[in-house]
Scaffold this motif. Structure first.
Motif, mmCIF file in Angstrom:
data_model
loop_
_atom_site.group_PDB
_atom_site.id
_atom_site.type_symbol
_atom_site.label_atom_id
_atom_site.label_comp_id
_atom_site.label_asym_id
_atom_site.label_seq_id
_atom_site.Cartn_x
_atom_site.Cartn_y
_atom_site.Cartn_z
ATOM 1 N N ALA A 2 31.592 10.056 -1.496
ATOM 2 C CA ALA A 2 32.604 11.227 -1.195
ATOM 3 C C ALA A 2 31.795 12.345 -1.508
ATOM 4 N N ALA A 3 30.809 12.089 -2.640
ATOM 5 C CA ALA A 3 29.818 13.869 -2.974
ATOM 6 C C ALA A 3 29.353 15.007 -1.902
ATOM 7 N N ALA A 4 28.711 14.460 -0.644
ATOM 8 C CA ALA A 4 28.174 14.769 0.226
ATOM 9 C C ALA A 4 29.268 15.192 1.041
ATOM 10 N N PRO A 5 29.975 15.396 1.630
ATOM 11 C CA PRO A 5 31.504 15.696 2.452
ATOM 12 C C PRO A 5 32.084 16.683 1.788
ATOM 13 N N ALA A 6 31.999 16.863 0.911
ATOM 14 C CA ALA A 6 32.841 17.387 -0.185
ATOM 15 C C ALA A 6 32.262 18.892 -0.448
ATOM 16 N N SER A 7 30.834 18.752 -0.698
ATOM 17 C CA SER A 7 29.987 19.561 -1.190
ATOM 18 C C SER A 7 29.625 20.360 0.013
ATOM 19 N N ASN A 8 29.260 19.529 1.480
ATOM 20 C CA ASN A 8 29.472 20.171 2.290
ATOM 21 C C ASN A 8 30.753 21.126 2.913
ATOM 22 N N ARG A 9 31.599 20.709 2.657
ATOM 23 C CA ARG A 9 32.910 21.803 3.055
ATOM 24 C C ARG A 9 32.788 23.296 1.769
ATOM 25 N N LEU A 10 32.628 22.791 0.657
ATOM 26 C CA LEU A 10 32.737 23.955 -0.532
ATOM 27 C C LEU A 10 31.337 24.656 -0.012
ATOM 28 N N ALA A 11 30.371 24.547 0.380
ATOM 29 C CA ALA A 11 28.896 24.874 0.629
ATOM 30 C C ALA A 11 29.373 26.781 2.430
ATOM 31 N N LEU A 12 30.174 25.028 2.712
ATOM 32 C CA LEU A 12 30.410 26.294 4.608
ATOM 33 C C LEU A 12 31.124 27.260 4.105
ATOM 34 N N THR A 13 32.934 26.671 3.574
ATOM 35 C CA THR A 13 33.692 26.982 3.172
ATOM 36 C C THR A 13 33.813 28.663 2.021
ATOM 37 N N GLY A 14 33.165 28.112 0.693
ATOM 38 C CA GLY A 14 32.387 29.630 0.080
ATOM 39 C C GLY A 14 31.693 30.166 0.982
ATOM 40 N N VAL A 15 31.050 30.433 2.021
ATOM 41 C CA VAL A 15 29.529 31.226 2.778
ATOM 42 C C VAL A 15 30.305 32.224 3.719
ATOM 43 N N GLY A 16 31.524 31.077 4.450
ATOM 44 C CA GLY A 16 32.145 31.988 5.556
ATOM 45 C C GLY A 16 32.466 32.610 5.166
ATOM 46 N N PHE A 17 33.807 31.994 3.353
ATOM 47 C CA PHE A 17 34.818 33.768 3.464
ATOM 48 C C PHE A 17 34.736 34.826 3.067
ATOM 49 N N ALA A 18 33.545 34.766 2.162
ATOM 50 C CA ALA A 18 32.319 35.574 1.827
ATOM 51 C C ALA A 18 31.723 36.621 2.703
ATOM 52 N N VAL A 19 31.104 35.921 4.001
ATOM 53 C CA VAL A 19 30.293 36.436 4.814
ATOM 54 C C VAL A 19 31.204 37.587 6.017
ATOM 55 N N LEU A 20 32.564 36.647 6.244
ATOM 56 C CA LEU A 20 33.042 37.001 7.337
ATOM 57 C C LEU A 20 34.016 38.577 5.797
ATOM 58 N N PHE A 21 34.353 38.335 5.069
ATOM 59 C CA PHE A 21 35.158 39.562 4.187
ATOM 60 C C PHE A 21 34.037 40.456 4.487
ATOM 61 N N ILE A 22 32.993 40.567 3.170
ATOM 62 C CA ILE A 22 31.510 41.782 3.453
ATOM 63 C C ILE A 22 31.602 41.929 5.404
ATOM 64 N N ALA A 23 31.355 41.376 5.971
ATOM 65 C CA ALA A 23 31.289 41.721 7.288
ATOM 66 C C ALA A 23 31.902 42.594 7.709
ATOM 67 N N SER A 24 33.452 43.026 7.431
ATOM 68 C CA SER A 24 34.456 43.538 7.828
ATOM 69 C C SER A 24 34.231 44.750 7.092
ATOM 70 N N LEU A 25 33.601 45.273 5.463
ATOM 71 C CA LEU A 25 33.759 45.973 4.719
ATOM 72 C C LEU A 25 32.473 46.615 5.946
ATOM 73 N N VAL A 26 31.943 46.260 6.054
ATOM 74 C CA VAL A 26 30.553 46.539 6.208
ATOM 75 C C VAL A 26 30.573 46.977 7.868
ATOM 76 N N PHE A 27 31.072 46.379 8.277
ATOM 77 C CA PHE A 27 32.056 47.406 9.917
ATOM 78 C C PHE A 27 32.318 48.149 10.095
ATOM 79 N N SER A 28 33.323 48.347 8.581
ATOM 80 C CA SER A 28 33.995 49.223 8.625
ATOM 81 C C SER A 28 32.955 50.606 8.448
ATOM 82 N N GLY A 29 32.620 50.161 6.900
ATOM 83 C CA GLY A 29 31.511 50.922 6.691
ATOM 84 C C GLY A 29 30.468 51.967 8.138
ATOM 85 N N LEU A 30 30.249 51.209 8.300
ATOM 86 C CA LEU A 30 29.108 51.930 9.839
ATOM 87 C C LEU A 30 29.711 52.009 11.161
ATOM 88 N N ALA A 31 30.474 51.625 11.230
ATOM 89 C CA ALA A 31 31.593 52.499 12.784
ATOM 90 C C ALA A 31 32.410 53.144 12.369
#
Length: 217
Positions: A12-41
């Protein structure tokens, strides 16, 4: 790292680790992208609700499309945040507090984004604009960051025997800053605690996601 208590079996560890990796990075990337977009545009920096009304009115009048883009990205980021918390606590004993805090954090972020989206959609001005602007700050700041801090702090403690010591220190520091940011309800001079708590929490989430990705190998 698939739960708040002991690691899950290898099957069970591999699927759970996969979900943690994808969702953790996804959250960080989308949130930071919103701030970068706002600052640049944006024509200028996104205003604080505590600045003069004319500053906010000028910004929202000139940057309707930017506000829409930032709001959409932040709304999308709330989804992987909720999924990250659910993956973090899946199958764990005594994980109710972390799960509830994480879902509250995701709800606060989503509310912030939705209220922010309403400003250009409704072409708000005057008292309506001021109210919506203030509500976005409250939902995405004092109503979001402390809950995020609880998730990070409690999880850092739970992982302290299997994670590097510095990540535990980072998580507990982030939790302390995030909880102290509740003081912004009392004094706006303490607003610096909000970004400090928020971005140290995002850093911990990224570190946890990267470690989860390494566990898949």
């Amino acid at each position: 790292m698939s739960a708040i208590t002991s690691p899950a079996p290898a099957t069970a560890a591999a699927p759970a680790s996969n979900r943690l990796a994808l969702t953790g990075v996804g959250f960080a990337v989308l949130f930071i992208a919103s701030l970068v977009f706002s600052g640049l545009a944006g024509s200028t920096t996104y205003p604080s609700p505590f600045e003069a009304d004319k500053v906010a009115e000028a910004y929202f009048a000139d940057n309707g499309g930017v506000v829409l883009g930032m709001g959409i990205l932040q709304l999308l980021s709330a989804v992987p945040l909720a999924a990250f918390v659910l993956a973090l606590t899946k199958g764990a004993a005594r994980a109710g507090l972390v799960r509830a805090a994480g879902l509250c954090a995701a709800a606060g972020l989503a509310a912030c984004a939705l209220i922010g989206l309403a400003i250009p959609v409704l072409d708000a001005s005057g008292d309506t604009l001021h109210t919506l602007h203030y509500l976005t700050f409250m939902a995405g700041g004092p109503a979001h960051v402390p809950f995020l801090g609880i998730v990070v702090g409690a999880s850092a403690l739970a992982f302290r025997t299997s994670a590097p010591r510095w990540t535990t220190v980072l998580g507990l520091t982030s939790a302390g800053l995030a909880l102290l940011s509740l003081a912004t309800f009392v004094s706006e001079s303490l607003m610096l605690l909000l970004p400090l708590g928020r971005f140290t929490a995002i850093l911990w989430i990224l570190v946890t996601a990267v470690r989860a990705a390494r566990l898949r190998k």
